[in-house]
Design an enzyme around this catalytic site. Structure first.
Site: not given
Ligand SMILES: [Fe+2]
Length: 469
Positions: A320, A330, A357, A359
């Site tokens: 992910h 992230h 994860h 986008h």
């Molecule tokens: Fe995510």
């Protein structure tokens, strides 16, 4: 034409040189950051009364029907569905044009989550299927029967063509619906989906309203009842909510989505492997322990040497949280797992790693960053023909919206990046070549906004980078 004076000629020359230097700087500045202009619209979830969430008519009618591979080879399928009024039958009735009707029995489960009680969740594994065969199946026996079909994969072998779809971070917004429609209507015709985590986004609702797990199941049924989706767990599957006494991670996900983890010697449903056609697919969990001595570490350590590339030339890893990500979202969350496992990926020549994860969309060059040892300062990724291409495909369209903010300048390892919703396909032609294409939702169904011919790392390990061509 006006005659230029000496000073203006010098100025023009300076501008020309500057322009050349600037254009060089852009070339040196990693790969391509797409200049595609999209409408700025808020990503919102489809309302509960949307047609895609409609409950099928009839007493105790099965809903949220979904299938996934049920063994390591592709001769079994796990069929899952939910009934609401009463448990009803666990039986799946199935047949092909060449076989009589057969039955398979499964199990039913339920769970509670805060003030929500699930429907009756059925999981039945059908085994000993013939390869490359269309099967019809019926669930809801005794009440309202519903019929679907699927096609089993061809027998595992090195030159078996197969087309995988790639979807991540889907959610249930109007954009999610567009992504799924684009995948369904893509003329490339994906035969199974590799889903890189973050399914329903139910946890973004008050008390993780699990009704949104049910709506997601009904929304995706139109694809996943007919072709297997291979599941990866994302952070939105954790559903850890101590404030409402929900402290068992992955409770809704593990009750609803079964995977064949035991078939690959895994001890938990978050990491496992399957073979399908000419591909060996390893699913990893960014949200389970992966350090040395942990179950996932020990499993992967034993798993990678088992991959027989003369049987399955294509080695694909799903996870992910991406290891290489040049967006400001992230950022470096995947770094500790990269430190643990990247040397193995290079050693075993993984062809491609798909993650979600973030986008947005991003594709890397073949790079590795395994030389760093705290004191030597060698911490910049380098081109490495034994390394995988890293693809972030977390652009399914969920309600959290697009990741539009990128680190600048674009790192050299990043070949292409674009903040648009979409999906991809990985079309394996034979043991040496696979055509990969990423599709943005704003384009026509057949248009690939980014593409690459993959050369297999075991059979044809020559440079396949798009910048080298
Ligand atoms: Fe995510």
């Amino acid at each position: 034409m006006a005659k230029m004076g000496t000073s203006s000629r010098v100025a023009a020359a300076i501008v020309a040189v500057l322009g050349f230097v600037l254009s060089l700087a852009v070339v040196c500045n990693g790969g391509k950051t797409s200049s595609f202009v999209r409408k700025v619209e808020k990503t919102v979830d489809m309302p509960l009364d949307s047609d895609v969430f409609k409950v099928p008519p009839g007493y105790n009618a099965p809903q949220q029907v979904h299938i996934t591979q049920g063994d390591q080879l592709g001769k079994a399928v796990i069929v899952s569905w939910v009934t609401v009024e009463e448990p009803g039958s666990n039986t799946v009735l199935y047949w092909s044009a060449y076989s009589k009707k057969q039955k398979s029995e499964g199990k039913v489960t339920t769970y509670k989550f805060y003030n929500y009680t699930s429907g009756y969740i059925h999981h039945t594994t059908i085994r000993n299927l013939k390869f490359n065969t269309k099967y019809y199946y019926v669930v809801g026996i005794g009440h309202t029967e519903r019929q679907f079909w699927f096609i089993t994969p061809p027998e595992v072998g090195p030159d078996v063509p197969y087309t995988f779809g790639l979807i991540g971070d889907l959610g249930q917004s109007f954009d999610s619906n567009k992504t799924l429609t684009h995948y369904e209507l893509n003329p490339q015709k994906g035969q199974a989906v590799l889903f890189v985590g973050d399914l329903s986004y139910a946890d973004t609702y008050p008390n993780h309203d699990n009704v949104r797990w049910d709506t997601w199941g009904r929304f995706t049924e139109r694809s996943v009842a007919y072709q297997p989706w291979i599941w990866t767990a994302g952070n939105h599957e954790i559903d850890f909510a101590p404030e409402i006494d929900e402290t068992k991670p992955f409770k809704p996900y593990t009750h609803r989505y079964h995977v064949p983890y035991k078939a690959s010697g895994s001890t938990a449903p978050f990491w496992y492997s399957i073979k399908r056609a000419s591909a060996y697919i390893i699913v990893l969990s960014s949200y389970s322990a992966y350090g040395k001595y942990t179950p996932q570490y020990k499993w992967l350590e034993q798993e990678l040497p088992k991959v027989n590339r003369s049987e399955t030339p294509w080695l694909i890893v799903l996870m992910h949280s991406p290891w290489y990500n040049s967006y400001n979202y992230h950022y470096m969350e995947g770094e500790t797992m990269r430190v643990m496992y990247e040397p193995w990926f290079v050693k075993y020549k993984v062809d491609v790693v798909f993650a979600g994860h973030v986008h947005a969309y991003e594709r890397s060059e073949r790079i590795s960053n395994v030389a760093y040892n705290i004191v030597n300062g060698i911490c910049i990724p380098v081109k490495d023909q034994s390394a995988p291409v890293y693809i972030t495909i977390g652009d399914g369209g969920n309600l959290e919206g697009l990741a539009t903010n990128m680190t600048e300048p674009q790192p050299a390892y990043s070949a292409y990046r674009e903040a648009s919703f979409g999906h991809a396909t990985f079309d394996i032609k034979n043991r040496t070549h696979a055509y990969y294409g990423w599709h943005r939702n704003q384009d026509g169904y057949a248009v690939t906004a980014d593409s690459m011919w993959f050369f297999n790392r075991y059979y044809h390990p020559v440079d396949d980078s798009t910048s080298a061509q």
